[in-house]
Motif scaffolding. Sequence first.
Motif: not given
Length: 170
Positions: A123-137, A154-159
Motif C-alpha cells: 500500500k505504501s507508495p514506492n517512488y521518488i518524487q522530485i519537485n512535485n511533478n516527477l515521480k520515479v518508481d 550518488a546524488l541522493v546519497q550526497e543529499g
Amino acid sequence: MAKKKSLQKLTLSTKKEKDLKNQTWEMNHARITYAIDCLVTRDGIMPPIAVIAQEAGLSRQTVYEHLQSFNKSELYKNQIEAYRMLESQILAKLAGMALSGDVKAAKVFLTSIEEKRAPIETKSPNYIQINNNLKVDQLTFMNLPEVIQQKISALVQEGISYKTENQKLI
C-alpha cells in the motif's frame, strides 16, 4: 402546505421508482447468473450473449448492458460486502479442516491468508518524487541505464549526507 404535500408525493414517487429499478436489477441479475451457471455446467464453455438472453428470458440488449455494468452497481457491491462478512467464518472452518489433516484445505487457507497479507505490504507508495511533478518508481528506475542509476543514487546519497551533516551543526 400544498407545495409540501407535492414534494412528499414526488419524493415518495422517486423512492418507489428506485425500489422498482433495484428489484428489476436484482431479478435480472439472478436470471442472468442462473442462466450462465446452467449453460456453463451443461456445455462446459461460456455461452454467447444471445444464448444467455434466450435462457434467461431477457433481451440481448438487457443482458449485454447488465454484463457491462453490473460490477459498478451499488447493489452488486452490497452483495459482495455481504459475502465478505462470511470470510472469517470460512477461514476458521478451513483452518479447522487443515488442522485435521486436510491438505487441500490447508493449501486454500494458506493461499487466502497470503493474499490478504500482500496488499497491506504494497500500500505504501514506492517512488521518488522530485519537485512535485516527477515521480520515479522502482520499475522506471530499474529500466534506466546503469550509469544513470548510479548517478541518481550518488546524488541522493550526497543529499542525505549533506542534510545529516548540517543537522549536526545546528
